[in-house]
Design a protein around this motif. Sequence first.
Motif, PDB file in Angstrom:
ATOM      1  N   ASP A   1      -2.233   3.651  -0.661  1.00  0.00           N
ATOM      2  CA  ASP A   1      -3.354   3.859   0.254  1.00  0.00           C
ATOM      3  C   ASP A   1      -3.120   5.076   1.155  1.00  0.00           C
ATOM      4  OD1 ASP A   1      -5.350   3.804   2.113  1.00  0.00           O
ATOM      5  OD2 ASP A   1      -5.240   1.651   2.483  1.00  0.00           O
TER       6      ASP A   1
ATOM      7  N   GLY B   1      -0.250   0.449   9.450  1.00  0.00           N
ATOM      8  CA  GLY B   1      -1.614   0.863   9.166  1.00  0.00           C
ATOM      9  C   GLY B   1      -2.365  -0.211   8.395  1.00  0.00           C
ATOM     10  N   GLU B   2      -3.521  -0.638   8.922  1.00  0.00           N
ATOM     11  CA  GLU B   2      -4.332  -1.591   8.162  1.00  0.00           C
ATOM     12  C   GLU B   2      -4.673  -1.003   6.800  1.00  0.00           C
ATOM     13  OE1 GLU B   2      -6.827  -4.515  11.149  1.00  0.00           O
ATOM     14  OE2 GLU B   2      -7.849  -2.783  10.289  1.00  0.00           O
ATOM     15  N   THR B   3      -4.571  -1.837   5.770  1.00  0.00           N
ATOM     16  CA  THR B   3      -4.911  -1.388   4.421  1.00  0.00           C
ATOM     17  C   THR B   3      -5.574  -2.536   3.681  1.00  0.00           C
ATOM     18  OG1 THR B   3      -4.016  -0.699   2.279  1.00  0.00           O
ATOM     19  CG2 THR B   3      -2.532  -1.903   3.702  1.00  0.00           C
TER      20      THR B   3
ATOM     21  N   GLY C   1       2.436  -0.787   5.998  1.00  0.00           N
ATOM     22  CA  GLY C   1       1.048  -1.192   5.858  1.00  0.00           C
ATOM     23  C   GLY C   1       0.860  -2.604   6.360  1.00  0.00           C
TER      24      GLY C   1
ATOM     25  N   GLY D   1       0.804  -1.215   0.000  1.00  0.00           N
ATOM     26  CA  GLY D   1       0.000   0.000   0.000  1.00  0.00           C
ATOM     27  C   GLY D   1       0.840   1.270   0.000  1.00  0.00           C
TER      28      GLY D   1
ATOM     29  N   SER E   1      -4.711   4.895   4.848  1.00  0.00           N
ATOM     30  CA  SER E   1      -3.902   4.168   5.813  1.00  0.00           C
ATOM     31  C   SER E   1      -2.667   4.976   6.198  1.00  0.00           C
ATOM     32  CB  SER E   1      -3.494   2.809   5.228  1.00  0.00           C
ATOM     33  OG  SER E   1      -2.651   2.120   6.100  1.00  0.00           O
ATOM     34  N   ALA E   2      -2.065   5.625   5.188  1.00  0.00           N
ATOM     35  CA  ALA E   2      -0.887   6.462   5.460  1.00  0.00           C
ATOM     36  C   ALA E   2      -1.245   7.590   6.422  1.00  0.00           C
ATOM     37  CB  ALA E   2      -0.335   7.030   4.161  1.00  0.00           C
TER      38      ALA E   2
ATOM     39  N   VAL F   1       2.232   2.538   2.235  1.00  0.00           N
ATOM     40  CA  VAL F   1       1.728   3.282   3.387  1.00  0.00           C
ATOM     41  C   VAL F   1       2.837   4.099   4.050  1.00  0.00           C
ATOM     42  CG1 VAL F   1       0.768   3.035   5.716  1.00  0.00           C
ATOM     43  CG2 VAL F   1      -0.160   1.668   3.817  1.00  0.00           C
TER      44      VAL F   1
END
Lengths: 250, 250, 250, 250
Positions: free
Chosen positions: B192, B184-186, B122, B28, B195-196, B30
Amino acid sequence: MVKIIENKLIDAEPLKDAVLIEGLPGIGHVGRVAAEHIVEEFNGEKVLELYCDDFPPQIVVKNDGTIEYMKNEFYLVKEPVPMVIVLGNTQALSPKGQYVLSEKIVDIAMKYGATKTYTLGGFGIGKISDELKVYVASTSKELSEQHKELGAEFRTDGGSIIGAAGLMLKFSKLKGIEGICLMGETPGYLVDPKSAGNVLEMLSKAIGFEIDMKKLDERAKEMEKFIEKVQMQEQGMQAPQHQDDLSYIG
Amino acid sequence: MVKIIENKLIDAEPLKDAVLIEGLPGIGHVGRVAAEHIVEEFNGEKVLELYCDDFPPQIVVKNDGTIEYMKNEFYLVKEPVPMVIVLGNTQALSPKGQYVLSEKIVDIAMKYGATKTYTLGGFGIGKISDELKVYVASTSKELSEQHKELGAEFRTDGGSIIGAAGLMLKFSKLKGIEGICLMGETPGYLVDPKSAGNVLEMLSKAIGFEIDMKKLDERAKEMEKFIEKVQMQEQGMQAPQHQDDLSYIG
Amino acid sequence: MVKIIENKLIDAEPLKDAVLIEGLPGIGHVGRVAAEHIVEEFNGEKVLELYCDDFPPQIVVKNDGTIEYMKNEFYLVKEPVPMVIVLGNTQALSPKGQYVLSEKIVDIAMKYGATKTYTLGGFGIGKISDELKVYVASTSKELSEQHKELGAEFRTDGGSIIGAAGLMLKFSKLKGIEGICLMGETPGYLVDPKSAGNVLEMLSKAIGFEIDMKKLDERAKEMEKFIEKVQMQEQGMQAPQHQDDLSYIG
Amino acid sequence: MVKIIENKLIDAEPLKDAVLIEGLPGIGHVGRVAAEHIVEEFNGEKVLELYCDDFPPQIVVKNDGTIEYMKNEFYLVKEPVPMVIVLGNTQALSPKGQYVLSEKIVDIAMKYGATKTYTLGGFGIGKISDELKVYVASTSKELSEQHKELGAEFRTDGGSIIGAAGLMLKFSKLKGIEGICLMGETPGYLVDPKSAGNVLEMLSKAIGFEIDMKKLDERAKEMEKFIEKVQMQEQGMQAPQHQDDLSYIG
């Protein structure tokens, strides 16, 4: 550690302000066909061979019963323009091998007098096209603009240049000389003399020499015949059997 | 042996009690989006580039005809909080390369004054979700509890943190400074920004700075456009042809 | 070059005439379950951890928010029989790493007083079976015969022992001590406490100690729960994205 | 770095003007069957074993409960013709390992008095054929012509010789001795005694010795039985489980 053996064939005088030209195997063998044509037309003299233990672990069998090593070769051309030309039947296999060999090639070429680097390659477009463009990417904006004026275009795909054609630009820059990559669009044929001709034409305009193109197709056809024969022969082969036994416990 | 080249761009004074922040490419993107946003918002100064022969053996072509190397970059931020930020367009390819490079990054950051490490990444959940959590894992129970109080959660999947985001925690600890990974969940998007943003928010609370989020989406979109274009272009490409012949006897 | 870091946790006195017991991860986690059970039942003391840059480039996240490195661990047991026990959450990834690490483990164990080596593993039979045999293979005909008298059988499949369980026998012999591998037949379950119990029983007869088996199943179940959770979590994950761009020209 | 351990078994006097003969595992095990037959018929004496950390990371289990290492072996034959014969149960796994080991084998053989190299192998044709040719490729045109007169043919497929059989020719030449590869056509059976017999016949004519062929088939059958058993056993096996957890974040 990647080991490289330099096999010097001739004690040659360095050239003055020579152009390093890379034509190692790649997509459509575009760079290789173009660079070999220069060597043939201008009677390049082979001065050095490189062997590397990151090359494929094999030798090539020739029709006359003799063998050929996997190698990269340096040729010197004095006229019409001083050139150090790098040909070969392989590139390094691993990422590390690619880096080490690309740096070594630039080092050796600079000892032979190279003060600028051109790497030649194909840019696969995966479809037939009437007009095959030539792209340029280089170590300076000014240089790229100069080639644009000669008809080359800039790539806008955000993609990469993999292998020696890309890394030699990096090591040229790090060692203080400029580097330019010319990429000829190719539908993705095995060997593409048309794309090679386009790249060669751009190169000749950029460096300033004239070259007879008559034998280019013929040479490309010979290379293609050779590569096709190898591929057919491969299909009848089995994978090597390295070991007796692979059962697991542990 | 993995070879790393340090290309120092500026002779910068070390910071005092700086936080090392890692934002290399990953799921992601992230961490990368979050860390680049910090560099942009706080006018990070690029001080050093790392090249490594375990990076992909290629260079990147830019729209203006120039080239970019595969690299990891160090940025220094003085205000509002001293930070050493590591960005890049790649991670090392091999396990050994991952270990060597992660250790080197921590070493260099400590020379620039880093006394604590945050790695950002991520955590792919493979499905759409309304609420995207931020997880924390760190080199000390106390530190993890502190982040839990700020809203981060602990992972209970028994899984791993792969690559620089994980190994930099290990090398931080071995060299005497603490390390925290924020994940971060993505859902698994290409890039993403949501999430970032979550990771960035957690980081800003943990370190104690305020950051304007307005341009985060915009920057993530640019990164996404670039990555998409590359992927489309790849699909028209063929595999490289490294060698002429592969038939077997032996 | 494979780099190994020794992290000594305790300054322990070498044992006298100790038995080196290897229980690293492998098929059915047979050796690991057996060796962990010995450590638990006989209060093994952890004296040293090994880290290696040929381990998977990652760290493990624990439920309490802290992290664990990929590692091999040395435990000393004094009673009822002096033992140096090697546990761990991984083996080396590459052939070279396997060789280097196996030699290092034998070296370290000999410094702790090991004069004989037992490696423990599973032997996958790919089907359910009422009777699960224990096989023996060793560095001397005499030793193997001794274990045959205790009920172990000889393998007649001509197969191999892959990884540390095999290579540690080789390096034991080359360094002047005998080595025995005990392999428990296993249908191929994720974690197989029954096979581990069989191996443990054979080992206890061979070395001469008694061990309470009551908690073996329970410990195997905990290990299984952990490994299952990890595998489920993996299925929701995506592959890492190491680089931006992979298009080809060259 | 590839590490090779030389395990000298006997202090043997070097031979005079010996022929190095390579018979390592390969397609149809042609070279191996032929070279083992020479060792058996002429009572070759085993003088040295090579171990290498680029061999498969395993040991072999024998029927009598003992183990065998992965290895290459040197045998000396004094009569009827001085020969240094190289057998083994494996080749190196990586390109670099192949190069390093091939060079080492030529080095050692030259110390034992080798002044010419023959490598023996199979050439898979992927179909049944009544007449199985023997091909020759060598380091000099003259040598190849000599073998042509004895009935060997030249390959015209432009293909390669992969592994020790090819690289040992290269290193022989680089170290100042000639090298010849004899390749027996084989349909691609697991073990092909007919092709091995053809190669052996050509070799005996070329070097000038007579050899009883009666037991060749029998020995090839034993080798085949062993290899088949191993393959069957492998199919019941599971892949090794090197690590607990592979989930991603980063």
